[in-house]
Enzyme design. Structure first.
Site, PDB file in Angstrom:
ATOM      1  N   CYS A   1       0.760  -1.364   0.010  1.00 20.37           N
ATOM      2  CA  CYS A   1       0.004   0.050  -0.070  1.00 20.37           C
ATOM      3  C   CYS A   1       0.786   1.279  -0.093  1.00 20.37           C
ATOM      4  O   CYS A   1       1.936   1.356   0.719  1.00 20.37           O
ATOM      5  CB  CYS A   1      -0.970   0.079   1.207  1.00 20.37           C
ATOM      6  SG  CYS A   1      -2.044  -1.218   1.294  1.00 20.37           S
TER       7      CYS A   1
ATOM      8  N   ARG B   1       4.248  -0.611  -4.649  1.00 20.02           N
ATOM      9  CA  ARG B   1       3.803  -0.996  -3.290  1.00 20.02           C
ATOM     10  C   ARG B   1       2.623  -1.713  -3.417  1.00 20.02           C
ATOM     11  O   ARG B   1       2.212  -2.192  -2.141  1.00 20.02           O
ATOM     12  CB  ARG B   1       3.792   0.334  -2.189  1.00 20.02           C
ATOM     13  CG  ARG B   1       5.105   1.136  -2.073  1.00 20.02           C
ATOM     14  CD  ARG B   1       4.800   2.276  -1.347  1.00 20.02           C
ATOM     15  NE  ARG B   1       4.837   1.531   0.193  1.00 20.02           N
ATOM     16  CZ  ARG B   1       5.581   1.373   0.891  1.00 20.02           C
ATOM     17  NH1 ARG B   1       7.103   1.715   0.467  1.00 20.02           N
ATOM     18  NH2 ARG B   1       5.313   0.838   2.139  1.00 20.02           N
TER      19      ARG B   1
ATOM     20  N   TRP C   1      -2.675  -2.812  -1.752  1.00 21.38           N
ATOM     21  CA  TRP C   1      -2.517  -4.056  -1.988  1.00 21.38           C
ATOM     22  C   TRP C   1      -3.168  -4.771  -1.017  1.00 21.38           C
ATOM     23  O   TRP C   1      -3.111  -4.698   0.313  1.00 21.38           O
ATOM     24  CB  TRP C   1      -0.673  -4.572  -1.379  1.00 21.38           C
ATOM     25  CG  TRP C   1      -0.467  -5.838  -1.594  1.00 21.38           C
ATOM     26  CD1 TRP C   1       0.254  -6.299  -2.921  1.00 21.38           C
ATOM     27  CD2 TRP C   1      -0.278  -6.917  -0.698  1.00 21.38           C
ATOM     28  NE1 TRP C   1       0.350  -7.509  -2.867  1.00 21.38           N
ATOM     29  CE2 TRP C   1       0.233  -7.993  -1.520  1.00 21.38           C
ATOM     30  CE3 TRP C   1      -0.688  -7.088   0.398  1.00 21.38           C
ATOM     31  CZ2 TRP C   1       0.320  -9.314  -0.880  1.00 21.38           C
ATOM     32  CZ3 TRP C   1      -0.367  -8.225   1.202  1.00 21.38           C
ATOM     33  CH2 TRP C   1      -0.166  -9.385   0.449  1.00 21.38           C
TER      34      TRP C   1
ATOM     35  N   ASN D   1      -2.555   1.897   5.549  1.00 19.79           N
ATOM     36  CA  ASN D   1      -1.791   0.542   5.057  1.00 19.79           C
ATOM     37  C   ASN D   1      -1.529  -0.258   6.407  1.00 19.79           C
ATOM     38  O   ASN D   1      -1.140   0.325   7.612  1.00 19.79           O
ATOM     39  CB  ASN D   1      -0.228   1.334   4.851  1.00 19.79           C
ATOM     40  CG  ASN D   1       0.765   0.175   4.679  1.00 19.79           C
ATOM     41  OD1 ASN D   1       0.425  -0.925   4.401  1.00 19.79           O
ATOM     42  ND2 ASN D   1       2.115   0.594   4.714  1.00 19.79           N
ATOM     43  N   GLY D   2      -1.665  -1.619   6.307  1.00 21.46           N
ATOM     44  CA  GLY D   2      -1.727  -2.264   7.544  1.00 21.46           C
ATOM     45  C   GLY D   2      -2.747  -3.132   7.697  1.00 21.46           C
ATOM     46  O   GLY D   2      -3.758  -3.274   6.764  1.00 21.46           O
TER      47      GLY D   2
ATOM     48  N   GLU E   1      17.823 -17.861  -6.066  1.00 25.55           N
ATOM     49  CA  GLU E   1      17.393 -16.638  -6.497  1.00 25.55           C
ATOM     50  C   GLU E   1      17.115 -16.389  -7.771  1.00 25.55           C
ATOM     51  O   GLU E   1      15.988 -15.960  -8.406  1.00 25.55           O
ATOM     52  CB  GLU E   1      18.693 -15.459  -6.351  1.00 25.55           C
ATOM     53  CG  GLU E   1      18.394 -14.169  -6.569  1.00 25.55           C
ATOM     54  CD  GLU E   1      17.301 -13.382  -6.213  1.00 25.55           C
ATOM     55  OE1 GLU E   1      16.627 -13.791  -5.161  1.00 25.55           O
ATOM     56  OE2 GLU E   1      16.886 -12.294  -6.769  1.00 25.55           O
TER      57      GLU E   1
ATOM     58  N   LYS F   1      13.401 -15.247  -9.130  1.00 23.57           N
ATOM     59  CA  LYS F   1      13.279 -14.330 -10.227  1.00 23.57           C
ATOM     60  C   LYS F   1      12.044 -14.713 -11.218  1.00 23.57           C
ATOM     61  O   LYS F   1      11.143 -14.181 -11.615  1.00 23.57           O
ATOM     62  CB  LYS F   1      14.338 -13.811 -10.891  1.00 23.57           C
ATOM     63  CG  LYS F   1      15.222 -13.064  -9.996  1.00 23.57           C
ATOM     64  CD  LYS F   1      14.858 -11.536  -9.665  1.00 23.57           C
ATOM     65  CE  LYS F   1      14.245 -11.106  -8.342  1.00 23.57           C
ATOM     66  NZ  LYS F   1      14.960 -11.225  -7.184  1.00 23.57           N
TER      67      LYS F   1
ATOM     68  N   GLU G   1       8.412 -15.430  -9.834  1.00 25.06           N
ATOM     69  CA  GLU G   1       7.642 -14.149  -9.867  1.00 25.06           C
ATOM     70  C   GLU G   1       7.328 -13.284 -10.745  1.00 25.06           C
ATOM     71  O   GLU G   1       6.301 -12.591 -11.035  1.00 25.06           O
ATOM     72  CB  GLU G   1       8.196 -13.408  -8.483  1.00 25.06           C
ATOM     73  CG  GLU G   1       9.794 -12.824  -8.840  1.00 25.06           C
ATOM     74  CD  GLU G   1      10.296 -11.895  -7.495  1.00 25.06           C
ATOM     75  OE1 GLU G   1       9.280 -11.671  -6.602  1.00 25.06           O
ATOM     76  OE2 GLU G   1      11.313 -11.863  -7.595  1.00 25.06           O
TER      77      GLU G   1
ATOM     78  N   HIS H   1      19.235 -37.044  -4.567  1.00 20.73           N
ATOM     79  CA  HIS H   1      18.428 -37.622  -3.344  1.00 20.73           C
ATOM     80  C   HIS H   1      16.976 -37.318  -3.660  1.00 20.73           C
ATOM     81  O   HIS H   1      16.207 -37.270  -2.745  1.00 20.73           O
ATOM     82  CB  HIS H   1      18.939 -36.848  -2.402  1.00 20.73           C
ATOM     83  CG  HIS H   1      20.269 -37.112  -2.035  1.00 20.73           C
ATOM     84  ND1 HIS H   1      20.661 -38.233  -1.508  1.00 20.73           N
ATOM     85  CD2 HIS H   1      21.681 -36.265  -1.789  1.00 20.73           C
ATOM     86  CE1 HIS H   1      22.121 -38.031  -1.058  1.00 20.73           C
ATOM     87  NE2 HIS H   1      22.866 -37.132  -1.402  1.00 20.73           N
TER      88      HIS H   1
ATOM     89  N   LYS I   1       5.924  -4.485  -3.274  1.00 20.09           N
ATOM     90  CA  LYS I   1       7.440  -4.488  -3.168  1.00 20.09           C
ATOM     91  C   LYS I   1       7.785  -4.407  -1.484  1.00 20.09           C
ATOM     92  O   LYS I   1       8.800  -5.186  -1.284  1.00 20.09           O
ATOM     93  CB  LYS I   1       7.744  -2.909  -3.720  1.00 20.09           C
ATOM     94  CG  LYS I   1       9.148  -2.674  -3.583  1.00 20.09           C
ATOM     95  CD  LYS I   1      10.002  -3.419  -4.434  1.00 20.09           C
ATOM     96  CE  LYS I   1      11.461  -3.098  -4.336  1.00 20.09           C
ATOM     97  NZ  LYS I   1      12.305  -4.279  -4.836  1.00 20.09           N
TER      98      LYS I   1
HETATM   99  C1  F6R Z   1      11.973 -10.956  -4.614  1.00 23.58           C
HETATM  100  C2  F6R Z   1      11.768  -9.813  -3.744  1.00 23.58           C
HETATM  101  C3  F6R Z   1      11.226 -10.351  -2.239  1.00 23.58           C
HETATM  102  C4  F6R Z   1      12.077  -9.309  -1.255  1.00 23.58           C
HETATM  103  C5  F6R Z   1      11.442  -9.828   0.356  1.00 23.58           C
HETATM  104  C6  F6R Z   1      11.988  -9.206   1.225  1.00 23.58           C
HETATM  105  O1  F6R Z   1      12.216 -10.246  -5.769  1.00 23.58           O
HETATM  106  O2  F6R Z   1      12.133  -8.693  -3.728  1.00 23.58           O
HETATM  107  O3  F6R Z   1      11.388 -11.594  -2.090  1.00 23.58           O
HETATM  108  O4  F6R Z   1      13.254  -9.868  -1.067  1.00 23.58           O
HETATM  109  O5  F6R Z   1      10.099  -9.450   0.340  1.00 23.58           O
HETATM  110  O6  F6R Z   1      11.881  -7.746   1.227  1.00 23.58           O
HETATM  111  P1  F6R Z   1      12.947  -6.950   1.998  1.00 23.58           P
HETATM  112  O7  F6R Z   1      14.326  -6.945   1.526  1.00 23.58           O
HETATM  113  O8  F6R Z   1      12.485  -5.537   1.601  1.00 23.58           O
HETATM  114  O9  F6R Z   1      12.957  -7.007   3.515  1.00 23.58           O
END
Ligand code: F6R
Length: 616
Positions: A2, A27, A77, A103-104, A486, A490, A493, A509, A611
Site C-alpha cells: 500500500c 507498493r 495491496w 496501510n496495515g 534466487e 526471479k 515471480e 537424493h 514491493k
Molecule cells: C523478490 C523480492 C522479495 C523481497 C522480500 C524481502 O524479488 O524482492 O522476495 O526480497 O519480500 O523484502 P525486503 O528485502 O524489503 O525485506
C-alpha cells in the site's frame, strides 16, 4: 505494501497526489483512490477504482475533481477484502466528513465493526480501514480536532497501521499516524507532504522527517507537529534524501527492473564508497557497535525474507570462512515462532531492502527482547528496521522500484561481504593484507558485472525460446546454491512458471526424478580454483544431461572442461568463489526479465506481489 500520499500547500493537490501514487504503485496495485477537500465548501470529493492507477486516471478524466490544494491518495495491496471498487481507499465516515487511507492490518477490527454497526453505522466495504474513518468522524463530531481524534482512535487499535486522514471541516490540516507501518513527512516551503516513502514527494522536496512508532503527525501548509498517542508532544528526525527524481524514472528502459539490473555496476560501486579509513583499514561508520562488543559475539543469526534471505545464505559462507563465527540463516517469518536460542553473545543481522518487512521487523524485536545485538543491512534510509537496530550498514543502491529485487540484492551481498571482512578485522581472524586484497577484488566487481551485462542480447535471445516451457531447474553448489534459489525465485515471480533451485549435490537424493527430455536446467558452475567443488558440479550437470535435460551453463571464462556438458554456455568473468554470486546472478535476472516481457507480463508489477511487505 500500500502506498499513501497526503498533500497540503498551494499546488493543485490532484496532480501532486496522482504523481506521488504513480511513483509508489509498486507498493500495491489492486486499486487506487484520491480524496480532495473542496475549498470553501466543508466537503470532500472522492474518486477510487479497482485495478491499476490507469483505471483511476480514466475515472478522473470522465469525472474531474474540483480544484483543491489539500488531499490524500492511496494505492492498495489487498489484505481485508478483495480488490474491488468498494474496498478501494480512501474510506469515508458515516457523514462523509472524514476520509482516511490506510496501510496495515487492524487486528481488532471485527469487534470495532460490530460496535459501530450496533450503533447504527453503515459500512460499505469489507475492509478493516473503514472502521477507522467512522471512529475518527465520531471523535471530530464530538468537538475535538482531527489530531486529537487520531490520537484517541489509534489508542484503541491493535495491529499495524499507517493512516492519513482529512476532515472536510478543517481543510488546512492532514493528520497521519503510524504503528509498525511506514510513514515519512516531506518538508516543503509553504507546503508539506506525507508518504509511505520518499518517492511520494521526491519531485517536490528532498528534505524529510522520520517519524517513530506510535506517533501522530499533523501537517499544514506552514508547519509539522508530532505527538504521541496520549497527546504529549514528540518530534521526528530530519534528514536529507540523497537521491533525486531522475533515480525514480525509467530513463528509456521498458521496465524499472531492467533499468535497475543495468544500474548494478554503479550500485555496487556506491555500496563500496567510503568504506576504507585513512590507514587503509575498513571503516563502517554506521556500525555503532564497538570493537569490544563485536569481539564478544560468538554466534550470528541472519534473518531475512525472499531475495534478502538468499543474500543471507551467501553471507553465511563468507562470515564463517573469513571470521570463523558460526552463522545460522533463518527466514524471518519462522524465527520468533520456534523459540530461537539467542542471548547477548548473539549478533542478529537483519537484511531488508525496504527496511519495512513486517516479518523481519517482528523478528528483530524478538531478538532485542532476548538481549541480542541487532545489525540491519538496509537500503532505505529512515525506515523502521534500521531505526530499531543497534547498528546499520546501508546498501546505497538508490530507490528500487521494480518489485523484483535486483540491485537491492547485489548491494546486500556487498554489505554482507563488508560486514564479514570488518568482523575478521576486529576479531583478527584474517591478516590485514588479506582483507585489503578482498576489498580490492570487490572494487573490481562493477567492471565484472558490466562485462556480464555486455552479453545481455544473447541471454535475451535464449530467454525468448522458452515462453512455452512449463518448468525450469536451477543448480548451484557452495555460494552458487543461493544464486540458484534466487534465479528460480526471479523466474517464478516474473514469468509465473514453476522454477526450483537446488544444491547440485542434492539432486540425486530425489529431485533428479523431475528431469525429462528438454527440461531447461540452468547451472552455475563454481570457479575452477576450487577443484573439488568444480568437479562435483560438473558431475551434477552430466547427471541431468544424461537424462535429457537441456543444460544452460554459466561458467567462468577459460573453463574448457565444462564445454562438452553445456548445451548453451555463458561466460562469467573470473572472480573468487565467494564473490561469484555478484556476477552469476546477473544473467539469471536478465533471463527472467526478458522471458516475462516476451510472455506479455508486467515485469515491474507481477501479479499478487507488492514491493514492501508490511503485513505478517
Ligand atoms: C523478490 C523480492 C522479495 C523481497 C522480500 C524481502 O524479488 O524482492 O522476495 O526480497 O519480500 O523484502 P525486503 O528485502 O524489503 O525485506
Amino acid at each position: 505494501m500500500c502506498g499513501i500520499v497526503g498533500y497540503v500547500g498551494d499546488q493543485p493537490a490532484e496532480g501532486v497526489i496522482i504523481e506521488g501514487l504513480r511513483r509508489m504503485d509498486y507498493r500495491g496495485y489492486d486499486s487506487a483512490g484520491i480524496a480532495v477537500l473542496v475549498p470553501g465548501e466543508s466537503s470532500l470529493e472522492l474518486r477510487k477504482k479497482a485495478g491499476k492507477l490507469a483505471n483511476l486516471d480514466k475515472i478522473l478524466a470522465e469525472e474531474p475533481l474540483p480544484a483543491a490544494t489539500t488531499g490524500i491518495g492511496h494505492t492498495r495491496w489487498a489484505t481485508h477484502g478483495g480488490p474491488t471498487d468498494a474496498n478501494a481507499h480512501p474510506h469515508l465516515g458515516e457523514e462523509r466528513r472524514v476520509a482516511v487511507v490506510h496501510n496495515g492490518i487492524i487486528e481488532n477490527f471485527a469487534e470495532l465493526r460490530a460496535e459501530l454497526e450496533s450503533a447504527g453505522h453503515h459500512l460499505h466495504s469489507e475492509t478493516d480501514t473503514e472502521i477507522a474513518a467512522h471512529l475518527l468522524e465520531l471523535e471530530v463530531a464530538g468537538g475535538v480536532d482531527l489530531t486529537a481524534a487520531m490520537e484517541r482512535v489509534c489508542s484503541r487499535l491493535e495491529g499495524a497501521f499507517t493512516f492519513v486522514a482529512v476532515d472536510a471541516a478543517d481543510p488546512e490540516r492532514i493528520v497521519g499516524a503510524r504503528r509498525n507501518s511506514p510513514l515519512v513527512v516531506g518538508l516543503g516551503e509553504g507546503e508539506n507532504f506525507l508518504g509511505s516513502d520518499v518517492a511520494a514527494f521526491i519531485e517536490h522536496t528532498r528534505e524529510a522527517l522520520e517519524i517513530d512508532q506510535d506517533k501522530v503527525v499533523t501537517i499544514t501548509r506552514s508547519g509539522v507537529s508530532v505527538t504521541n498517542f496520549d497527546g504529549t508532544p514528540s518530534e521526528g528526525r530530519r534528514y536529507h534524501v540523497d537521491w533525486d527524481l531522475s533515480a525514480a524514472q525509467k530513463d528509456g528502459f521498458d521496465w524499472f527492473m531492467r533499468k535497475e539490473i543495468f544500474e548494478q555496476p554503479r550500485a555496487v560501486a556506491d555500496a563500496l564508497l567510503g568504506r576504507r579509513g585513512l590507514d587503509g583499514k575498513l571503516a563502517l561508520d554506521e556500525m555503532r557497535l564497538s570493537d569490544d562488543e563485536l569481539r564478544e559475539i560468538d554466534k550470528i543469526i541472519i534473518i531475512a525474507a525472499g531475495t534478502s534471505f538468499y543474500a543471507g545464505m551467501v553471507a553465511k559462507y563468507a562470515i564463517e570462512h573469513w571470521c570463523r563465527i558460526p552463522v545460522e540463516v533463518e527466514l524471518s517469518s519462522e524465527f520468533r515462532y520456534r523459540d530461537p536460542i539467542v542471548d547477548n553473545g548473539t549478533l542478529v543481522v537483519a537484511i531488508s531492502q525496504s527496511g519495512e518487512t513486517a516479518d523481519t521487523l517482528q523478528a528483530i524485536r524478538h531478538a532485542r527482547i532476548q538481549r541480542s545485538k541487532v545489525l540491519a543491512i538496509c537500503n532505505t534510509n529512515g525506515s523502521t528496521i534500521p531505526r530499531e537496530s543497534d547498528a546499520v550498514i546501508y546498501t546505497h543502491a538508490g530507490p528500487e522500484i521494480g518489485v523484483a529485487s535486483t540491485k537491492g540484492y547485489v548491494t546486500q551481498l556487498v554489505a554482507c561481504y563488508l560486514l564479514a571482512l570488518y568482523l575478521a578485522q576486529v576479531k583478527g581472524t584474517r591478516f590485514g593484507d588479506e582483507i585489503t586484497q578482498v576489498v580490492a577484488q570487490l572494487e573490481g566487481m562493477p567492471a565484472a558485472i558490466e562485462q556480464v551485462l555486455g552479453q545481455a542480447d544473447d541471454i535475451y535471445a535464449l530467454a525468448r525460446e522458452y515462453t512455452e516451457a512449463p518448468t525450469f531447474l536451477f543448480l548451484g553448489r557452495h555460494a552458487g546454491y543461493p544464486v540458484a534459489l534466487e534465479g528460480a525465485l526471479k523466474l517464478k515471480e516474473l514469468a509465473y512458471r514453476h522454477a526450483e533451485g537446488f544444491a547440485a549435490g542434492e539432486l540425486k537424493h530425489g529431485p533428479i526424478a523431475l528431469v525429462e527430455d528438454g527440461l531447461p536446467v540452468l547451472c552455475i558452475v563454481p570457479p575452477q580454483g576450487r577443484d573439488q567443488l568444480h568437479d562435483k558440479m560438473l558431475s551434477g550437470i552430466q547427471e541431468v544431461r544424461a537424462r535429457g535435460a537441456r543444460t544452460i551453463v554459466l561458467a567462468e571464462a577459460g573453463d574448457e572442461r565444462v564445454t562438452p556438458f553445456a548445451d548453451v554456455l555463458f561466460r562469467l568473468p573470473k572472480v573468487p568463489v565467494l564473490l561469484q554470486p555478484l556476477v552469476a546472478v546477473v544473467p539469471l535476472q536478465l533471463f527472467a526479465c526478458e522471458l516475462a516481457t516476451a510472455m506479455g507480463h508486467d515485469v515491474d508489477q507481477p501479479r499478487n506481489l507488492a514491493k514492501s511487505v508490511t503485513v505478517e
